[in-house]
Design a protein around this motif. Structure first.
Motif, PDB file in Angstrom:
ATOM      1  N   ARG A  20       0.830  -1.214   0.000  1.00 22.06           N
ATOM      2  CA  ARG A  20       0.000   0.000   0.000  1.00 22.06           C
ATOM      3  C   ARG A  20       0.860   1.258   0.000  1.00 22.06           C
ATOM      4  NH1 ARG A  20      -3.297  -3.478   3.323  1.00 22.06           N
ATOM      5  NH2 ARG A  20      -2.218  -2.796   5.214  1.00 22.06           N
ATOM      6  N   GLU A  23       2.196   1.952  -3.439  1.00 22.80           N
ATOM      7  CA  GLU A  23       1.178   2.533  -4.309  1.00 22.80           C
ATOM      8  C   GLU A  23       0.992   4.013  -4.000  1.00 22.80           C
ATOM      9  OE1 GLU A  23      -3.600   2.365  -5.276  1.00 22.80           O
ATOM     10  OE2 GLU A  23      -2.714   0.828  -3.988  1.00 22.80           O
ATOM     11  N   ALA A  31      -4.311   1.518  -8.027  1.00 22.46           N
ATOM     12  CA  ALA A  31      -5.106   0.294  -8.151  1.00 22.46           C
ATOM     13  C   ALA A  31      -6.586   0.633  -8.191  1.00 22.46           C
ATOM     14  CB  ALA A  31      -4.820  -0.642  -6.971  1.00 22.46           C
ATOM     15  N   ARG A  33     -10.471   0.066  -7.123  1.00 24.58           N
ATOM     16  CA  ARG A  33     -11.083  -0.265  -5.835  1.00 24.58           C
ATOM     17  C   ARG A  33     -12.420  -0.961  -6.066  1.00 24.58           C
ATOM     18  NH1 ARG A  33      -8.966   2.111  -1.115  1.00 24.58           N
ATOM     19  NH2 ARG A  33      -6.939   3.026  -1.615  1.00 24.58           N
ATOM     20  N   ARG A  39      -8.500  -2.879  -2.563  1.00 25.49           N
ATOM     21  CA  ARG A  39      -7.639  -2.680  -3.719  1.00 25.49           C
ATOM     22  C   ARG A  39      -7.629  -3.937  -4.586  1.00 25.49           C
ATOM     23  NH1 ARG A  39      -5.234   0.215   0.414  1.00 25.49           N
ATOM     24  NH2 ARG A  39      -4.302   2.245  -0.146  1.00 25.49           N
ATOM     25  N   TYR A  41      -5.312  -5.368  -7.593  1.00 23.57           N
ATOM     26  CA  TYR A  41      -4.104  -5.205  -8.400  1.00 23.57           C
ATOM     27  C   TYR A  41      -4.146  -6.131  -9.611  1.00 23.57           C
ATOM     28  CZ  TYR A  41      -2.237  -2.643  -4.407  1.00 23.57           C
ATOM     29  OH  TYR A  41      -2.041  -1.730  -3.410  1.00 23.57           O
TER      30      TYR A  41
END
Length: 232
Positions: A20, A23, A31, A33, A39, A41
């Motif tokens: 996280r 990111e 990413a 949602r 998240r 990916y």
């Protein structure tokens, strides 16, 4: 294909919080949602993470992050500029290493002029080396060798360690090396505790440069693969 943070984390022994954080730092692209805020990916995120981790041993953590942020932001030219700077730095480090090795080799083949034990002054030292005192003063201004001053006379006093550094600087100048490069060489000698212990340091230094060069090849391959990964 949708991946969870734990899927990316497990491959590299990282925590989901690290994923996280990467990111949020722009190292991974944003990413998607889920409706519940989770998240999601993709393989592109997995490729980005592998690329970042490959860039770290090649360019360092900070530069690796900057490269990934540039790529993810569409600034590929900026990423390439950072990579070019890393290669230029590695090439400069190799030149410095080679200069040290050549200087030490030359000193071993041609022992320096004999100097009287103990301290010496600028005149006798310059005469023994066949150079002018002004040259030694110039080297002092450049920070190569900074002798102490005799408190009574104010004359420059060269200790045996100073003389050693002057001899090495003289050898490097004869080899055509600039003052800035010579300063780097002398710093390496001082850090190692002298020319003899420096031999082991030189081997370690060369090994580090080789490892970094190989890491750059691995990182370049990873980055090339990442640039070819579909964005969605």
């Amino acid at each position: 294909m949708r991946l969870r943070p734990i899927d990316l984390a497990r491959e590299h022994g990282l925590s989901t919080q690290a994923i996280r954080n990467y990111e949020e730092a722009g190292i991974l692209p944003p990413a998607e949602r889920s409706p519940h805020g989770y998240r999601a990916y993709t393989l592109r995120h997995a490729a980005a993470l592998r690329t970042f981790l490959a860039l770290i041993p090649a360019h360092g953590h900070g530069t690796a992050g900057a490269i990934m942020r540039a790529v993810n932001g569409g600034a590929v030219e900026e990423a390439l500029r950072l990579i070019d700077e890393g290669h230029a730095q590695l090439a400069g480090d190799r030149r410095t290493l080679e200069a040290v090795e050549r200087a030490l080799h030359d000193l071993a083949l041609a022992p320096p002029p004999e100097l009287e034990p103990g301290v010496t002054f600028i005149g006798p030292l310059a005469r023994r080396l066949g150079i002018r005192p002004a040259t030694l003063r110039k080297w002092q201004r450049a920070g190569l060798v900074v002798p102490r001053r005799d408190p009574r006379t104010g004359y420059r006093v060269y200790t045996p360690v100073d003389v050693r550094d002057v001899l090495l600087a003289h050898q490097l100048r004869r080899g055509g090396h600039g003052l800035e490069q010579i300063a780097q060489v002398l710093e390496q000698v001082r850090s190692a505790g002298g020319p003899e212990p420096l031999q082991a340091t030189l081997r370690e230094w060369r090994d580090r440069l080789t490892a970094r060069g190989l890491a750059m090849l691995t990182a370049a391959a990873a980055l090339g693969a990442y640039l070819g990964t579909p964005s969605a």
